[in-house]
Design a protein around this motif. Sequence first.
Motif, PDB file in Angstrom:
ATOM      1  N   ILE A 273    -101.908 -18.502  65.388  1.00  0.00           N
ATOM      2  CA  ILE A 273    -102.646 -19.323  66.340  1.00  0.00           C
ATOM      3  C   ILE A 273    -101.671 -19.920  67.349  1.00  0.00           C
ATOM      4  N   PRO A 274    -101.903 -19.701  68.655  1.00  0.00           N
ATOM      5  CA  PRO A 274    -100.933 -20.171  69.645  1.00  0.00           C
ATOM      6  C   PRO A 274    -100.948 -21.687  69.762  1.00  0.00           C
TER       7      PRO A 274
ATOM      8  N   ILE B 283    -102.819 -16.782  78.725  1.00  0.00           N
ATOM      9  CA  ILE B 283    -102.996 -16.251  80.063  1.00  0.00           C
ATOM     10  C   ILE B 283    -104.262 -15.405  80.118  1.00  0.00           C
ATOM     11  N   ALA B 284    -105.072 -15.560  81.153  1.00  0.00           N
ATOM     12  CA  ALA B 284    -106.276 -14.761  81.312  1.00  0.00           C
ATOM     13  C   ALA B 284    -105.909 -13.332  81.666  1.00  0.00           C
TER      14      ALA B 284
ATOM     15  N   ASP C 230    -104.023 -13.435  70.564  1.00  0.00           N
ATOM     16  CA  ASP C 230    -103.686 -12.028  70.355  1.00  0.00           C
ATOM     17  C   ASP C 230    -104.731 -11.244  69.570  1.00  0.00           C
ATOM     18  N   PHE C 231    -105.794 -11.886  69.120  1.00  0.00           N
ATOM     19  CA  PHE C 231    -106.782 -11.223  68.267  1.00  0.00           C
ATOM     20  C   PHE C 231    -108.182 -11.450  68.821  1.00  0.00           C
TER      21      PHE C 231
ATOM     22  N   PRO D  69    -109.804 -18.966  73.838  1.00  0.00           N
ATOM     23  CA  PRO D  69    -109.748 -18.532  72.436  1.00  0.00           C
ATOM     24  C   PRO D  69    -110.298 -19.606  71.508  1.00  0.00           C
ATOM     25  N   ILE D  70    -110.956 -19.182  70.446  1.00  0.00           N
ATOM     26  CA  ILE D  70    -111.528 -20.144  69.508  1.00  0.00           C
ATOM     27  C   ILE D  70    -110.435 -21.041  68.925  1.00  0.00           C
ATOM     28  N   PHE D  71    -109.291 -20.455  68.591  1.00  0.00           N
ATOM     29  CA  PHE D  71    -108.147 -21.210  68.107  1.00  0.00           C
ATOM     30  C   PHE D  71    -107.053 -21.119  69.162  1.00  0.00           C
ATOM     31  N   GLY D  72    -106.913 -22.144  69.973  1.00  0.00           N
ATOM     32  CA  GLY D  72    -105.918 -22.131  71.035  1.00  0.00           C
ATOM     33  C   GLY D  72    -106.357 -22.992  72.201  1.00  0.00           C
ATOM     34  N   GLY D  73    -105.436 -23.226  73.144  1.00  0.00           N
ATOM     35  CA  GLY D  73    -105.729 -24.054  74.297  1.00  0.00           C
ATOM     36  C   GLY D  73    -106.462 -23.303  75.383  1.00  0.00           C
ATOM     37  N   ALA D  74    -106.809 -24.040  76.440  1.00  0.00           N
ATOM     38  CA  ALA D  74    -107.482 -23.431  77.583  1.00  0.00           C
ATOM     39  C   ALA D  74    -106.572 -22.391  78.227  1.00  0.00           C
ATOM     40  N   VAL D  75    -107.183 -21.343  78.765  1.00  0.00           N
ATOM     41  CA  VAL D  75    -106.400 -20.288  79.391  1.00  0.00           C
ATOM     42  C   VAL D  75    -105.945 -20.727  80.775  1.00  0.00           C
ATOM     43  N   GLN D  76    -104.889 -20.105  81.245  1.00  0.00           N
ATOM     44  CA  GLN D  76    -104.374 -20.345  82.582  1.00  0.00           C
ATOM     45  C   GLN D  76    -104.806 -19.180  83.461  1.00  0.00           C
TER      46      GLN D  76
END
Length: 333
Positions: free
Chosen positions: A18-19, A24-25, A81-82, A318-325
């Motif tokens: 989990i990041p 990144i989008a 990544d998943f 991502p469900i587990f992770g921060g907002a994308v850039q």
Amino acid sequence: MSIRHALVGLSGLALALIPLSGSIAHEIVGNRFFPATLSIDDPGVNDELSLPTVDSFKTGDVPPIRQRDISGEFSKRITEDFAVSFGTTYAFLGPIDPTAPGANGFQNLETTFKYRVFKNPEHEFVMSVGVSVEWGGTGADSVGADPFNTYTPTIYFGKGLGDLPDTLSWLRPVAITGQIGYAIPARSSTTTFAIDSDTGELTADTEFHPKVLNWGGTIQYSMPYLKSSVMDLGLPDFINHLIPLVEANMQTPVANTLTSVRVTTGTINPGVIWVDNKFQLGVEALIPINRQSGTNVGVIAQLHLYLDDIDPRGIGKPIFGGAVQPASPFAGR
């Protein structure tokens, strides 16, 4: 696209990674943006929606049948990544006999679990592994949907040529992508029984379900990459959004072929993708490689939405992770 077994191992590994920061989008590797391609899957892991994808072609049946499909696919990242994607297709089959009605209905539901295992920005290389599952019995028998599951472990890769020397700078916008998968039916054969109308005897007919190598690739020339990372030729803005490409999508039966022909079938698909910051439009011709693959040139078209740029803090996160850039395909990095 397609589906398969190392599911438990893949998901466990992904959840362990989990990041801790925003992702990144899109699949952007170094300066390279890999678009979603129409006939084979791209090497990336993203939050995306393909809706609709439409195609029309004549099958390799004797006599041939006009088939038209409308399909959709939704891909959702669990971690950076998943991702898991869900796809379905509604098929319209023209009649063999012009006086008879055709058939239509859903093909089997398909789910793909995909994990990005390697990413090298310097050399614009990315590789992912996945497993797809075609869920037997979820589609209509009238359009040929199998009553049994099929599992397809697959490897995906993408490589941009942006690391070429200055003497070959005109080739830097070129990228290749590919995939290779092995489709394994859950049932090796199906036996049907019938009463012979003349003799009254019980007869049995066995059909063996082959294991199939699904393979293909693309070669593409990115006009956004040419402008942002090689040279701005002052071309019209519409041209600078184009990615001309050729796809190949092949199937080769390799085992359990006692009742089928071991002949490679597939299509070569020249076309173009127009990309923007939040969506892309693509259209390709479907050129069969032999008589078994089809009897005329078909067409496929797709509207593809980048959910990670449309809603980076909501459905695109991502469900587990921060907002994308959000990351534009046009920005040199």
